[in-house]
Structures are given as structure tokens and as C-alpha cells.
Design a protein around this motif. Structure first.
Motif, short mmCIF file in Angstrom:
data_model
loop_
_atom_site.label_atom_id
_atom_site.label_comp_id
_atom_site.label_asym_id
_atom_site.label_seq_id
_atom_site.Cartn_x
_atom_site.Cartn_y
_atom_site.Cartn_z
N GLY A 129 0.79 -1.21 0.00
CA GLY A 129 0.00 0.00 0.00
C GLY A 129 0.83 1.26 0.00
O GLY A 129 2.05 1.23 0.13
N ALA A 130 0.14 2.39 -0.16
CA ALA A 130 0.80 3.69 -0.13
C ALA A 130 -0.14 4.72 0.49
O ALA A 130 -1.37 4.57 0.45
N ILE A 131 0.50 5.74 1.06
CA ILE A 131 -0.24 6.83 1.71
C ILE A 131 0.29 8.13 1.13
O ILE A 131 1.52 8.29 1.00
N PHE A 198 -2.63 0.57 9.38
CA PHE A 198 -1.38 0.99 8.76
C PHE A 198 -0.13 0.57 9.57
O PHE A 198 0.82 0.07 8.98
N PRO A 199 -0.12 0.76 10.89
CA PRO A 199 1.09 0.35 11.62
C PRO A 199 1.42 -1.14 11.42
O PRO A 199 2.57 -1.52 11.39
N ARG A 200 0.39 -1.95 11.19
CA ARG A 200 0.62 -3.39 11.02
C ARG A 200 1.11 -3.75 9.62
O ARG A 200 1.43 -4.89 9.33
N LEU A 201 1.12 -2.75 8.73
CA LEU A 201 1.54 -3.03 7.35
C LEU A 201 2.99 -2.61 7.09
O LEU A 201 3.53 -2.87 6.02
N LEU A 202 3.60 -1.94 8.08
CA LEU A 202 4.94 -1.38 7.86
C LEU A 202 5.95 -2.41 7.37
O LEU A 202 6.70 -2.14 6.43
N ASP A 203 5.95 -3.59 7.96
CA ASP A 203 6.98 -4.57 7.56
C ASP A 203 6.64 -5.26 6.24
O ASP A 203 7.42 -6.03 5.72
N GLN A 204 5.46 -4.97 5.69
CA GLN A 204 5.14 -5.58 4.39
C GLN A 204 5.35 -4.63 3.22
O GLN A 204 5.14 -4.99 2.08
N GLY A 205 5.71 -3.38 3.54
CA GLY A 205 5.97 -2.42 2.46
C GLY A 205 4.82 -1.45 2.27
O GLY A 205 3.88 -1.70 1.52
N LEU A 206 4.93 -0.35 2.99
CA LEU A 206 3.93 0.72 2.88
C LEU A 206 4.73 1.96 2.46
O LEU A 206 5.74 2.29 3.09
N TYR A 207 4.30 2.61 1.40
CA TYR A 207 5.09 3.72 0.83
C TYR A 207 4.40 5.06 1.01
O TYR A 207 3.16 5.14 1.06
N GLY A 208 5.22 6.11 1.10
CA GLY A 208 4.68 7.46 1.26
C GLY A 208 4.94 8.25 -0.01
O GLY A 208 6.08 8.28 -0.50
N TYR A 209 3.92 8.86 -0.55
CA TYR A 209 4.05 9.63 -1.79
C TYR A 209 3.90 11.11 -1.48
O TYR A 209 2.83 11.58 -1.10
N GLU A 210 5.01 11.84 -1.63
CA GLU A 210 4.98 13.28 -1.31
C GLU A 210 4.63 14.08 -2.55
O GLU A 210 5.01 13.73 -3.67
N PHE A 211 3.88 15.14 -2.36
CA PHE A 211 3.52 16.01 -3.50
C PHE A 211 3.54 17.47 -3.04
O PHE A 211 3.59 17.76 -1.85
#
Ligand code: GTP
Length: 333
Positions: A129-131, A198-211
Motif C-alpha cells: 500500500g501507499a499513503i 497501517f502500523p501493522r503493514l509497515l513490515d510488508q511495504g507501505l510507501y509514502g508519496y509526497e507532493f
């Protein structure tokens, strides 16, 4: 390669901070530049998104009516939640429609994010996922996150106390998720995506997209104003006048007038949001205010820094300063 996608738009909140406007209109339908907030979000979706799922609850019938009357280029499903399930529970509730990578977006965020670019960014990563991420000066009212050089989110912190924030990057409320994330959300109860999932997804790859550009969370009337001024400025307009509206006066700065309004001679309107069907009588002054649907203002009235609910009648000569006038049926509240 062109994938078809779905977008879930979170639209079921009570909008308590936006009262009294949300007593009669659910927040996603509040007009911003004469277009409901949710339509700004739908309008920003990439072409790949062919279906929009509106996760609704509070005043769902008004959302249903709105979308039934409209012919959009995307299929729209308004889905009911038995009770407000929170941001995570709302997505779980529409699980049956989600089989591929999907968007989840708050209905009240007005921003310059380019969702197409965001999707491209995400597709290059191998995650769940991504945020979307936005930088603020004071993060103390928000959920913050740390993002490494690869764009991977390392940790979160909710509403950090002054001086304790490890970052000034906040969750900007646009998510891209894989269906497997849904397995982590317990069914039939209220779940917060931000706090529990979201905190439980950190070790599976959660990405942050800055704009960059602008980002406004329209949670309160003051932020609706901010969005109104920002969008008028972005569009290079001083005012916006809806269809069928007659104006017999010169308008001040940052005014949007809905459809079928009438402003009589000598009235002075500036920095205000006027919904459809509003009448403003001679020599009345309206500044820094929001006037709801079909409000009727007589002559020589002053309304300043105030919100007037739908259909209220304001008598000749009245002065309304720093007030929030509720709809009549809510007077006991
Ligand atoms: P306040 O009562 O003023 O906090 O407003 P709100 O209820 O809209 O909450 P908030 O602004 O935190 O919500 C952010 C987004 O999530 C908005 O688009 C809401 O419509 C949506 N939302 C919040 N809670 C729920 C819920 O329980 N179910 C669904 N479907 N959407 C929700």
C-alpha cells in the motif's frame, strides 16, 4: 499497460465540526465553487478508475439522490454501512467489490495531488500500500510518518505533542491498497485505518508519496473557506457566479454565488460562500460568511464571520456577527 481500478471514497462521517451546515447536508455534498466536495475528489481520479464506491452512512439518501440524478463517466455505487465503522471498517464493509489494487480517498480533501503520478509511483514499488504525504509547519494535530529515501514508511505517530514530533510529514488521506490488506481488518466493528491497520503493514511495504501545491482538509468551516479562496486563486478568479443568478451590485473579492440567487442594489458581499437560491436585499453587507441554501436576507442586514443554515429568514436591519445560526428544526439541540 492499462489496468481498471476502483476507488472507495470515505463519505460516512457525521461532519460534526462542520455544523451547522452538516445538519442538513452531508459534508461530501457541501458546495465548494458550486460543486460538491466529493465531486472535486471524483474529478481528480485517474482514467484507470472506472468505478467509484461511496462508503456512506450519515444522510446517505441525499448522496443517493445526488448520484442518481447524474450521469458520470464512471460507475458510482453508494454503499450503506450499518453503522459508522470508521475509516478501516468502512473499507471492510465494501470488501466484496474490491479484487484488485484500489484507491481509498477521504471525501473532504481538496488538494493538488496528481493521482495518476501517485499510481505510477506506487506501481514501481513492491508493497501492499501507499499513503499520500504532505508537509506541514505544525504537525501536532495530525498523524505523522517517517519516510526513508526509497519512499518506504518507517514509523507513525498520532498527534505528537509539541517538540515530540519526529517528522513534519502528515498522512494526506489518499491511499492505494492491495486487497490482501482487507484481511487485516476485523469485520463488523469500528476500525481506524490510521491507528490499527497501517502500523501493522509497515513490515510488508507501505510507501509514502509526497507532493507539492496545496492540501486542505475541509473538516471545519474555516478550512472550507481556505479551500474556496485557494481554488479561486488557482483558477485566477475573483468571483464565481452560478447559473440563473442576478447581481445588481459590485462583488468584493473571493465570493462564490450558487445557482438562482439574487443580490439587490447596494449590497456589499466579500469573502463569502453563498449556496443556491439565496436572496440578499438592498444595502446588506455579507463578509467572511457562509449562507446556506435558500437563505433570505432582507434589506440593511449585516452578516459578518457567521454561518447561516439553509432556508433561514433574516429580518430587515439585523446584525449577525460571529454567529452560527442552526436550522429551525435543530433549535432544541
Ligand atoms: P467530524 O465529525 O467533524 O470529525 O467529521 P467526520 O465525521 O467527517 O470525520 P473526519 O473528518 O475525521 O473523516 C474523514 C473522512 O472519513 C471523511 O471523508 C468522512 O466522511 C469519512 N469518515 C469518517 N468516519 C467514517 C465512517 O465511520 N464511515 C465512513 N464510511 N466514512 C467515514
Amino acid at each position: 499497460m492499462f489496468f481498471l481500478m476502483k476507488a472507495v471514497i470515505l463519505s460516512g462521517g457525521f461532519g460534526t465540526r462542520m455544523r451547522p451546515l452538516t445538519y442538513t447536508t452531508p459534508k461530501p455534498l457541501l458546495p465548494l465553487l458550486n460543486k460538491p466536495l466529493i465531486m472535486h475528489v471524483i474529478g481528480s481520479l485517474p482514467e484507470e478508475v472506472n468505478e467509484v464506491i461511496i462508503a456512506a452512512n450519515y444522510k446517505i439518501e441525499l448522496l443517493r439522490d445526488y448520484f442518481e440524478e447524474r450521469d458520470l463517466d464512471k460507475e458510482v455505487k453508494v454503499v450503506d454501512e450499518p453503522d459508522p465503522r470508521g475509516t478501516g471498517g468502512a473499507v471492510k464493509n465494501v470488501e466484496e467489490y474490491l479484487e484488485e489494487t484500489f484507491f481509498v480517498i477521504n471525501s473532504d480533501i481538496i488538494s493538488s495531488i496528481d493521482l495518476e503520478e501517485y499510481l505510477e509511483f506506487y506501481r514501481k514499488k513492491k508493497g501492499v500500500g501507499a499513503i499520500s504525504a504532505w508537509t506541514v509547519e505544525d504537525p501536532s494535530e495530525f498523524g505523522i510518518m517517517d519516510i526513508d529515501e526509497e519512499g518506504r514508511i518507517e514509523r507513525f505517530q498520532e498527534k505528537p505533542a509539541p517538540g515530540e514530533a519526529f517528522s513534519d510529514i502528515i498522512n494526506a488521506g489518499h491511499y492505494i491498497l492491495e486487497p490482501e490488506v482487507l484481511d487485516k481488518i476485523e469485520p463488523d466493528r469500528k476500525v481506524s485505518m490510521e491507528d490499527e491497520i497501517f502500523p501493522r503493514l509497515l513490515d510488508q511495504g507501505l510507501y509514502g508519496y509526497e507532493f507539492e501545491g496545496y492540501w486542505i482538509d475541509c473538516g471545519r468551516p474555516s478550512s472550507l473557506f481556505k479551500a474556496h479562496r485557494t481554488l479561486l486563486d488557482v483558477e485566477g478568479k475573483k468571483t464565481l457566479i452560478g447559473e440563473g443568478t442576478s447581481v445588481e451590485t459590485e462583488l468584493g473579492h473571493h465570493v462564490s454565488l450558487g445557482k438562482d440567487c439574487a443580490l439587490e442594489e447596494g449590497c456589499d458581499v466579500s469573502n463569502s460562500i453563498i449556496f443556491d437560491g439565496v436572496m440578499i436585499g438592498r444595502n446588506s453587507t455579507i463578509e467572511n460568511s457562509i449562507l446556506g441554501y435558500d437563505v433570505m436576507v432582507e434589506e440593511d442586514v449585516t452578516i459578518s464571520n457567521s454561518i447561516i443554515s439553509d432556508q433561514l429568514y433574516i429580518e430587515r436591519g439585523k446584525e449577525i456577527i460571529d454567529e452560527k445560526l442552526k436550522p429551525e428544526e435543530m433549535d432544541h439541540d
